[in-house]
Enzyme design. Structure first.
Site, PDB file in Angstrom:
ATOM      1  N   CYS A 100       0.838  -1.209   0.000  1.00 54.83           N
ATOM      2  CA  CYS A 100       0.000   0.000   0.000  1.00 54.83           C
ATOM      3  C   CYS A 100       0.870   1.255   0.000  1.00 54.83           C
ATOM      4  CB  CYS A 100      -0.919  -0.033   1.221  1.00 54.83           C
ATOM      5  SG  CYS A 100      -1.798   1.496   1.560  1.00 54.83           S
ATOM      6  N   CYS A 117       0.020   3.937   2.632  1.00 55.63           N
ATOM      7  CA  CYS A 117       0.412   3.496   3.976  1.00 55.63           C
ATOM      8  C   CYS A 117       1.849   3.913   4.274  1.00 55.63           C
ATOM      9  CB  CYS A 117       0.290   1.981   4.104  1.00 55.63           C
ATOM     10  SG  CYS A 117      -1.380   1.322   3.902  1.00 55.63           S
TER      11      CYS A 117
END
Length: 300
Positions: free
Chosen positions: A58, A61
Site C-alpha cells: 500500500c 500506507c
C-alpha cells in the site's frame, strides 16, 4: 446443459507481500491476533490505542505510517500506536470492518471512538490526535478504566445494543460461533430497527467469510482454475481470498465476470456468492452500489 466457460481477465496475483519489519518501538506495538486482546482491548482501558491498518503493497500506507509512528514517539505514552498488517491478519481487518487502507481507528475502553481512512498530511493527523486526546481529557468518550463520562454509563455515546456488542466483541476475539449466535439473536428479536438488522446481516456475512477462509488454499484454487476455467468453486474461493486481503473491488470484478461468462447453475452460484460479499461491506459502501448496478446489467 454443458457448463459455460467462465472468462477471467487474467491471473490473480495472490502472492504475499515482502515481510515487514517487526518489533516494538517507542509508543508503537506490532499487533496480531495473538496479542490483540491484551495490547489493544485491555490496553485501551488505560490509554487510547490508535490502530494503523496497513500493508506492504500500500503506497499511501508508506506515507502515513511514519507520521503516526513519529507522533506516537512524541506523545510520551499519552496514546499507543498499534500496527496491524492486514495481509498477515485478515480476520482482524474484517472484524474491524476495514474497507480500505490505510485505515486508522482510535480505541478506548474496547470501543472505536474515532477513525479516518486514507493518508492525511502530518498537520491534519496532529489535529485528529489532539482532538482525540481532548475528548479523553474532557470525558467525551468516558474516563479510561471506568467507561463513564459525567455519570453517563455510555460515556456520552449512544447506547449500544447488547446483542450487537456481544457479537462484535466475539468477532474481534475470534469466537465465530458466539459472534454468529449474537447476530442471529438480533435478527430474530421483534421490533429491531432496519439499521440494526443491516449491521447484523453484515456481521453474519463476515463470520461466514472468516469460516470459509479456514479451508482456503490460494495456490490450490489457482491451480484448479487453470485446469478448469468453469470451476465456480475456485472462482468464489479466490474472491474470498481477495476480500480477506482488502481487495474487494477485485473480488467483485472476478465474480461479475463469472456471472457474465456463464449460465445456469454456475451463473447462479457466482451471483449468490457476490450478493453475500456485498453484505460484508454493506449497502452504504459506494463500491457495493456500483457493483449492484453492474450485476443488474450482467443479468438483464
Amino acid at each position: 446443459m454443458d457448463p459455460a466457460s467462465i472468462r477471467l481477465a487474467g491471473a490473480v496475483d495472490l502472492r504475499p507481500p515482502p515481510a515487514a519489519p517487526t518489533g516494538a518501538r517507542d509508543g508503537v506495538i506490532d499487533v496480531s491476533e495473538a496479542n490483540f486482546e491484551a495490547d489493544v482491548l485491555q490496553r485501551s482501558t488505560q490509554v487510547p490505542v490508535v490502530i494503523d491498518f496497513w500493508a506492504a503493497w500500500c503506497g499511501p500506507c508508506k506515507a502515513l505510517s511514519p507520521i503516526l509512528e513519529k507522533l506516537a514517539a512524541e506523545s510520551a505514552g499519552a496514546w499507543v500506536l498499534a500496527k496491524i498488517d492486514v495481509d498477515a491478519n485478515p480476520r482482524l481487518a474484517q472484524a474491524a470492518q476495514v474497507q480500505g487502507i490505510p485505515a486508522v481507528k482510535a480505541v478506548l475502553n474496547g470501543q472505536v471512538v474515532g477513525e479516518f481512512t486514507g493518508a492525511l498530511p502530518e498537520a491534519e493527523v496532529r489535529t485528529w490526535i489532539a482532538q482525540l486526546l481532548q475528548g479523553v481529557r474532557e470525558g467525551g468518550f468516558g474516563a479510561p478504566g471506568d467507561g463513564s463520562a459525567d455519570g453517563d454509563p455510555n460515556g456520552g455515546q449512544p447506547a449500544v445494543d447488547p446483542d450487537l456488542h456481544e457479537a462484535d466483541e466475539a468477532l474481534v476475539t475470534g469466537d465465530l460461533a458466539a459472534s454468529a449466535a449474537g447476530y442471529q439473536r438480533l435478527l430474530d428479536r421483534p421490533g429491531v430497527s432496519s439499521e440494526l438488522k443491516a449491521e447484523a446481516r453484515g456481521g453474519l456475512a463476515r463470520v461466514a467469510l472468516l469460516n470459509r477462509a479456514e479451508s482456503l488454499d490460494p495456490q490450490q484454487l489457482q491451480d484448479l482454475l487453470r485446469a478448469d476455467p468453469t470451476n465456480v468453486a475456485a472462482v468464489t474461493g479466490l474472491a474470498d481470498v481477495l476480500m480477506l486481503s482488502d481487495r474487494a473491488a477485485e473480488a467483485f470484478a472476478m465474480l461479475l465476470e463469472a456471472v457474465r461468462g456463464s449460465e445456469g447453475e454456475t451463473r447462479d452460484q457466482a451471483r449468490t456468492h457476490l450478493l453475500g460479499l456485498f453484505e460484508v461491506l454493506g449497502d452504504a459502501d459506494p463500491l457495493v452500489a456500483r457493483s449492484r448496478r453492474d450485476l443488474a446489467s450482467a443479468l438483464f
